[in-house]
Design a protein around this motif. Sequence first.
Motif, mmCIF file in Angstrom:
data_model
loop_
_atom_site.group_PDB
_atom_site.id
_atom_site.type_symbol
_atom_site.label_atom_id
_atom_site.label_comp_id
_atom_site.label_asym_id
_atom_site.label_seq_id
_atom_site.Cartn_x
_atom_site.Cartn_y
_atom_site.Cartn_z
ATOM 1 N N ASP A 53 18.136 -31.654 -35.206
ATOM 2 C CA ASP A 53 19.308 -32.314 -35.785
ATOM 3 C C ASP A 53 20.147 -31.343 -36.625
ATOM 4 O O ASP A 53 21.375 -31.422 -36.643
ATOM 5 C CB ASP A 53 18.909 -33.544 -36.604
ATOM 6 N N VAL A 54 19.504 -30.410 -37.302
ATOM 7 C CA VAL A 54 20.236 -29.415 -38.089
ATOM 8 C C VAL A 54 21.015 -28.499 -37.161
ATOM 9 O O VAL A 54 22.201 -28.217 -37.379
ATOM 10 C CB VAL A 54 19.267 -28.600 -38.979
ATOM 11 N N LEU A 55 20.374 -28.041 -36.103
ATOM 12 C CA LEU A 55 21.043 -27.180 -35.138
ATOM 13 C C LEU A 55 22.228 -27.885 -34.494
ATOM 14 O O LEU A 55 23.325 -27.316 -34.391
ATOM 15 C CB LEU A 55 20.050 -26.722 -34.066
ATOM 16 N N GLU A 56 22.049 -29.140 -34.088
ATOM 17 C CA GLU A 56 23.137 -29.905 -33.473
ATOM 18 C C GLU A 56 24.309 -30.070 -34.437
ATOM 19 O O GLU A 56 25.478 -29.998 -34.034
ATOM 20 C CB GLU A 56 22.629 -31.265 -33.009
ATOM 21 N N PHE A 57 24.031 -30.266 -35.723
ATOM 22 C CA PHE A 57 25.088 -30.416 -36.720
ATOM 23 C C PHE A 57 25.988 -29.176 -36.742
ATOM 24 O O PHE A 57 27.210 -29.292 -36.735
ATOM 25 C CB PHE A 57 24.472 -30.654 -38.113
ATOM 26 N N PHE A 58 25.382 -28.011 -36.768
ATOM 27 C CA PHE A 58 26.177 -26.781 -36.825
ATOM 28 C C PHE A 58 26.850 -26.483 -35.493
ATOM 29 O O PHE A 58 27.946 -25.923 -35.456
ATOM 30 C CB PHE A 58 25.311 -25.605 -37.277
ATOM 31 N N GLN A 59 26.234 -26.859 -34.378
ATOM 32 C CA GLN A 59 26.815 -26.584 -33.069
ATOM 33 C C GLN A 59 27.952 -27.540 -32.728
ATOM 34 O O GLN A 59 28.763 -27.240 -31.850
ATOM 35 C CB GLN A 59 25.729 -26.640 -31.992
ATOM 36 N N GLN A 60 28.059 -28.670 -33.417
ATOM 37 C CA GLN A 60 29.135 -29.639 -33.143
ATOM 38 C C GLN A 60 30.519 -29.030 -33.369
ATOM 39 O O GLN A 60 31.482 -29.428 -32.723
ATOM 40 C CB GLN A 60 28.995 -30.878 -34.031
ATOM 41 N N GLY A 61 30.613 -28.066 -34.263
ATOM 42 C CA GLY A 61 31.899 -27.441 -34.554
ATOM 43 C C GLY A 61 32.316 -26.414 -33.528
ATOM 44 O O GLY A 61 33.363 -25.791 -33.667
ATOM 45 N N GLY A 62 31.512 -26.208 -32.498
ATOM 46 C CA GLY A 62 31.848 -25.253 -31.449
ATOM 47 C C GLY A 62 31.446 -23.837 -31.802
ATOM 48 O O GLY A 62 30.558 -23.612 -32.630
ATOM 49 N N PRO A 63 32.118 -22.871 -31.160
ATOM 50 C CA PRO A 63 31.775 -21.469 -31.401
ATOM 51 C C PRO A 63 31.843 -21.114 -32.890
ATOM 52 O O PRO A 63 32.646 -21.676 -33.637
ATOM 53 C CB PRO A 63 32.838 -20.694 -30.616
ATOM 54 N N GLY A 64 30.976 -20.195 -33.293
ATOM 55 C CA GLY A 64 30.919 -19.792 -34.694
ATOM 56 C C GLY A 64 29.844 -20.529 -35.471
ATOM 57 O O GLY A 64 29.752 -20.408 -36.684
#
Length: 79
Positions: A53-64
């Motif tokens: 869930d932590v990884l998905e949170f940061f990946q939701q914003g796309g690249p970077g």
Amino acid sequence: MADQPRRPRTLGDARTEAEAAFKKVTAKVAAPPPKQNAVPGIKEQVTLRLDQDVLEFFQQGGPGWQDRINEALRKAAGK
């Protein structure tokens, strides 16, 4: 007479030479110099396990997303 060795030791006998050689080889080596402080902007690759869930949170914003995780970790570390 029982307190005296059977033959007197000389400075150059084999046992003395062997002990000296052993001490030379087994002497402690000085500790390596302390690690230098990290240079800003230089990144090091590591393996890090994060909850999904932590990884998905940061990946939701796309690249970077890796930079966003890095920034969050810097804030948490007080840097």
